[in-house]
Design an enzyme around this catalytic site. Structure first.
Site, PDB file in Angstrom:
ATOM      1  N   GLY A  10      -4.836  -4.613   7.622  1.00  0.00           N
ATOM      2  CA  GLY A  10      -5.866  -3.604   7.782  1.00  0.00           C
ATOM      3  C   GLY A  10      -6.891  -3.886   8.865  1.00  0.00           C
ATOM      4  O   GLY A  10      -7.385  -2.971   9.536  1.00  0.00           O
ATOM      5  N   THR A  47       0.838  -1.189   0.000  1.00  0.00           N
ATOM      6  CA  THR A  47       0.000   0.000   0.000  1.00  0.00           C
ATOM      7  C   THR A  47       0.877   1.244   0.000  1.00  0.00           C
ATOM      8  O   THR A  47       1.994   1.200   0.508  1.00  0.00           O
ATOM      9  CB  THR A  47      -0.812  -0.094   1.315  1.00  0.00           C
ATOM     10  OG1 THR A  47      -1.725  -1.157   1.164  1.00  0.00           O
ATOM     11  CG2 THR A  47      -1.526   1.167   1.663  1.00  0.00           C
ATOM     12  N   ARG A 100     -14.205  -7.380   0.599  1.00  0.00           N
ATOM     13  CA  ARG A 100     -13.421  -6.961   1.772  1.00  0.00           C
ATOM     14  C   ARG A 100     -12.871  -5.531   1.605  1.00  0.00           C
ATOM     15  O   ARG A 100     -12.359  -5.153   0.561  1.00  0.00           O
ATOM     16  CB  ARG A 100     -12.264  -7.939   1.959  1.00  0.00           C
ATOM     17  CG  ARG A 100     -11.343  -7.650   3.141  1.00  0.00           C
ATOM     18  CD  ARG A 100     -10.130  -6.856   2.755  1.00  0.00           C
ATOM     19  NE  ARG A 100      -9.155  -6.773   3.840  1.00  0.00           N
ATOM     20  CZ  ARG A 100      -8.108  -5.963   3.840  1.00  0.00           C
ATOM     21  NH1 ARG A 100      -7.910  -5.152   2.820  1.00  0.00           N
ATOM     22  NH2 ARG A 100      -7.264  -5.951   4.836  1.00  0.00           N
ATOM     23  N   THR A 120      -0.084   1.342   6.932  1.00  0.00           N
ATOM     24  CA  THR A 120       0.009   0.176   6.049  1.00  0.00           C
ATOM     25  C   THR A 120       0.199  -1.069   6.891  1.00  0.00           C
ATOM     26  O   THR A 120       0.839  -1.017   7.940  1.00  0.00           O
ATOM     27  CB  THR A 120       1.170   0.313   5.044  1.00  0.00           C
ATOM     28  OG1 THR A 120       1.319  -0.934   4.354  1.00  0.00           O
ATOM     29  CG2 THR A 120       2.483   0.658   5.722  1.00  0.00           C
ATOM     30  N   GLY A 121      -0.365  -2.162   6.441  1.00  0.00           N
ATOM     31  CA  GLY A 121      -0.234  -3.398   7.200  1.00  0.00           C
ATOM     32  C   GLY A 121      -1.544  -4.154   7.212  1.00  0.00           C
ATOM     33  O   GLY A 121      -2.403  -3.945   6.346  1.00  0.00           O
ATOM     34  N   GLY A 124     -10.248  -2.813   3.538  1.00  0.00           N
ATOM     35  CA  GLY A 124      -9.217  -2.689   4.566  1.00  0.00           C
ATOM     36  C   GLY A 124      -9.288  -1.350   5.280  1.00  0.00           C
ATOM     37  O   GLY A 124     -10.305  -0.652   5.238  1.00  0.00           O
ATOM     38  N   ASP A 125      -8.197  -0.993   5.921  1.00  0.00           N
ATOM     39  CA  ASP A 125      -8.164   0.243   6.711  1.00  0.00           C
ATOM     40  C   ASP A 125      -7.901   1.483   5.875  1.00  0.00           C
ATOM     41  O   ASP A 125      -8.272   2.585   6.288  1.00  0.00           O
ATOM     42  CB  ASP A 125      -7.051   0.135   7.774  1.00  0.00           C
ATOM     43  CG  ASP A 125      -5.687  -0.100   7.131  1.00  0.00           C
ATOM     44  OD1 ASP A 125      -5.603  -0.939   6.211  1.00  0.00           O
ATOM     45  OD2 ASP A 125      -4.729   0.561   7.539  1.00  0.00           O
TER      46      ASP A 125
HETATM   47  N1  ASP Z   1      -3.522  -1.948   4.862  1.00  0.00           N
HETATM   48  C1  ASP Z   1      -3.841  -2.529   3.592  1.00  0.00           C
HETATM   49  C2  ASP Z   1      -5.143  -3.283   3.712  1.00  0.00           C
HETATM   50  O1  ASP Z   1      -5.340  -3.955   4.721  1.00  0.00           O
HETATM   51  C3  ASP Z   1      -2.803  -3.470   3.081  1.00  0.00           C
HETATM   52  C4  ASP Z   1      -1.369  -2.979   3.122  1.00  0.00           C
HETATM   53  O2  ASP Z   1      -1.071  -1.995   3.764  1.00  0.00           O
HETATM   54  O3  ASP Z   1      -0.516  -3.595   2.475  1.00  0.00           O
HETATM   55  O4  ASP Z   1      -5.924  -3.235   2.799  1.00  0.00           O
END
Ligand code: ASP
Length: 313
Positions: free
Chosen positions: A233, A179, A207, A230-231, A209-210
């Protein structure tokens, strides 16, 4: 003696291209140098806006657009695949001046999702649009459209195939390619944040995410600072991470790096992985992450551009 000229007000920008299992063993030399070049180009685009006296909001949009166009990152061209082989894009943007915000999720035709998020903020009475309606609004706004095939890349398809072959019915939480996001503080002292993503490989059932959830993956408030996450979510949503960081600054008096570290610690204790980029209203900025690596970069009126990938850099 003539008075010394007033110091030029400072500006600052921090960007990320995702956090995850990103190590020297995982990345090829070409992926490493390609990602660094992409980060540098995004920093340069955002810095040019800020150095010229432009708004933080314009800087974060400009930086994120560069990363969306770069297939090294999981946003726009190069987005992760859903389990059924599609690319569904999410993005958000927020203006710290008045906490105006816009976001869009489940896009499949908008070339630069961050610009649609900005159009939602500026030209609609809403904050978050989804799916076909969001893409329709994008067309009505005259934003550049792309065929779904534009977002597809062989490398991301390979990642989905690997996940399917493993027999896992979950989604990829390794997040080797990430991301993207940017936070900035402009010469007028305003902050802004933007985030854009393809989500996680193998996601299902629409789905979300955050990243497009205001307060989870994206938040900006001139009273506290700006955050892009990022991470994994699901954890950032449960923690309300980006807003929580700003709340700790406002209500507990923490500086933004301490607040960011505290929230990442909370996330770690819950089993979540990822990172945040941060900038305070005084321009102090940086990152906090609990993964082996995070694509990241920083530049300011007093610091030359710097990009890094691995945890030990
Ligand atoms: N945070 C993003 C999500 O969960 C994914 C990512 O940061 O790689 O959609």
């Amino acid at each position: 003696m003539p008075a010394a000229p007033a110091a030029t007000p400072p500006w600052s920008i921090v960007i990320h291209g995702g956090a995850g299992t990103i190590t020297r063993a995982v990345l090829t030399a070409a992926q490493d140098s390609g990602a660094r070049a992409g980060l540098r180009a995004a920093l340069d685009a955002g810095s040019a806006v800020l150095a010229g006296g432009g708004a933080a909001l314009d800087a974060v949009e400009a930086a994120v657009r560069v990363l969306e166009d770069d297939p090294h990152f999981n946003a726009g061209h190069g987005a992760a695949y859903t389990r059924d082989g599609r690319n569904e894009l999410d993005a958000a943007i927020m203006d710290g001046r008045d906490r105006a915000a816009g976001a869009a999720t489940g896009l499949s035709h908008t070339r630069n999702p961050v610009s649609l998020a900005r159009a939602v903020m500026t030209h609609s009475p809403h904050v978050l649009l989804s799916g076909e309606g969001a893409d329709r609004f994008s067309r009505e706004q005259g934003l550049e459209q792309a065929e779904p095939s534009y977002f597809a890349t062989a490398e991301r398809r390979r990642q989905l195939d690997e996940l399917l072959a493993s027999g896992s019915d979950g989604f990829d939480i390794d997040m080797k390619y990430g991301t993207v996001g940017a936070v900035a503080r402009d010469r007028r002292g305003h902050v802004a944040a933007a985030t854009s993503t393809g989500g996680v490989t193998g996601k299902r059932w629409g789905r979300i995410g955050d990243s497009p959830v205001i307060g989870a993956g994206t938040y900006a408030d001139d009273r506290a600072g700006a955050v892009s996450a990022t991470g994994a979510g699901e954890y950032f949503i449960r923690v309300g991470a980006a807003h929580e960081i700003c709340a700790r600054v406002r209500l507990a008096g923490e500086d933004i790096l301490t607040a960011g570290g505290g929230v990442i610690d909370e996330l770690t204790a819950m089993g979540g992985a990822g990172g945040v980029i941060l900038v305070a209203p005084d321009g102090i900025g940086g990152w906090r992450f609990n993964t082996p690596g995070m694509y990241r970069g920083h530049a300011s009126s007093s610091h030359a551009p710097h990009v890094a990938i691995y945890g030990d850099e």
